[in-house]
Motif scaffolding. Sequence first.
Motif, mmCIF file in Angstrom:
data_model
loop_
_atom_site.group_PDB
_atom_site.id
_atom_site.type_symbol
_atom_site.label_atom_id
_atom_site.label_comp_id
_atom_site.label_asym_id
_atom_site.label_seq_id
_atom_site.Cartn_x
_atom_site.Cartn_y
_atom_site.Cartn_z
ATOM 1 N N THR A 195 -6.947 1.010 1.774
ATOM 2 C CA THR A 195 -5.652 1.592 1.407
ATOM 3 C C THR A 195 -4.551 1.052 2.314
ATOM 4 N N PRO B 70 -4.141 14.305 0.034
ATOM 5 C CA PRO B 70 -3.381 13.110 0.434
ATOM 6 C C PRO B 70 -1.881 13.363 0.541
ATOM 7 N N ALA C 70 0.135 12.789 3.840
ATOM 8 C CA ALA C 70 1.270 11.870 3.823
ATOM 9 C C ALA C 70 2.527 12.547 4.352
ATOM 10 N N THR D 141 0.801 6.677 4.649
ATOM 11 C CA THR D 141 -0.368 6.143 3.948
ATOM 12 C C THR D 141 -1.650 6.436 4.705
ATOM 13 N N ALA E 185 -2.565 9.954 4.296
ATOM 14 C CA ALA E 185 -2.998 10.258 2.932
ATOM 15 C C ALA E 185 -4.357 9.670 2.588
ATOM 16 N N SER E 186 -4.782 8.667 3.331
ATOM 17 C CA SER E 186 -6.002 7.954 2.954
ATOM 18 C C SER E 186 -7.246 8.735 3.333
ATOM 19 N N THR F 139 -8.964 9.749 -4.684
ATOM 20 C CA THR F 139 -7.911 9.536 -3.695
ATOM 21 C C THR F 139 -7.519 8.068 -3.581
ATOM 22 N N ASN G 221 -3.773 6.770 -4.387
ATOM 23 C CA ASN G 221 -2.915 6.139 -3.381
ATOM 24 C C ASN G 221 -2.477 4.742 -3.789
ATOM 25 N N GLY H 238 0.523 6.778 -4.943
ATOM 26 C CA GLY H 238 0.901 7.270 -3.633
ATOM 27 C C GLY H 238 1.728 6.311 -2.796
ATOM 28 N N TYR I 14 5.313 6.949 -1.187
ATOM 29 C CA TYR I 14 5.519 7.075 0.251
ATOM 30 C C TYR I 14 6.622 6.119 0.727
#
Length: 313
Positions: free
Chosen positions: A104, A229, A233, A255, A258-259, A289, A293, A297, A301
């Motif tokens: 990610t 996530p 984030a 990130t 969130a990962s 997830t 992302n 995501g 972000y």
Amino acid sequence: MQLDIVVAFFLFGMAATLVGSKIHFSRGLSQGLTLFLLIAIGLKGGVALSEHASVRLVPQALLVLLLGLALPFIAYPLLRRIGQWNRTDAAATAAHYGSVSVGTFAVAIALLDSRGVDYEAYFPLFVVLLEVPAIAIGIYLATRGDKKKARLDWHELLLNQGCVLLFGGLLIGWMAGTEGTAKVMPLFSATFHGALALFLLNMGCKAAEQFPQVMRQGAFLTSFAIVMPLVGATIGGSLATLMDFSIGGIALLATLGASASYIAAPAALGAALPNANMSLPLTASLAITFPFNVLVGIPVYLAAATYISQSVS
């Protein structure tokens, strides 16, 4: 908005698998791509560290460590109280969401580079720092009050492939600097996006293979794997704003927050918590997830980081 080329390979892998096509990556090729990305990210970060290292990194590193320690304590009660999961499964899954996904992170770097967004290039140091603490916290949550259940292998935890390769790349890049790495850097920089595209093709296939498991697990797992996530984030982005990071830096720490790990954490936790149902965190992190992302995501972000930076300035 034009689809990023490396993300297109991820979608291609998912689509091909869902329609019944078998795209086979040998174990050696899969491990080789992971190894390449880890060293490339670490090496680039090490060179940046040699140029920009200062005492300012110390408080930043400590705050990032706190992020890694805090996230499992946020995820755990959600899984226990709302999901009604048993302690071991909840702790193992919470640890995955405190640890990080290098894949990610690599996608986020590729997106920032393609858009010309600046970021603190020593960020791979933070990836190394976030790899281990959450796994240790997860094992603590699962085994607290019952020391006989604890089977923590610190050698496996600290010397897993992700940590060793990232730290090794960082150390080599830091010691050699720009001039010393000039001979090898063209290999890692010129082919980085190509290797990442193949890596994402493989991840797309693996994510699609987990979809039947997602359907069996129900709505809570899907909801958690998207909501957590966003929580991570928000905390990561807020922390980066507090530390006065650049737009790219805010997006990258968001990130990382969130990962969810799907390489280091499953290996360490599977050995430490043999009674845990490891299909739960693996399905959540890899099949929900990670695609969330990559597809949604990271652009969100980055957009939020841009808005925050413009509002503050």
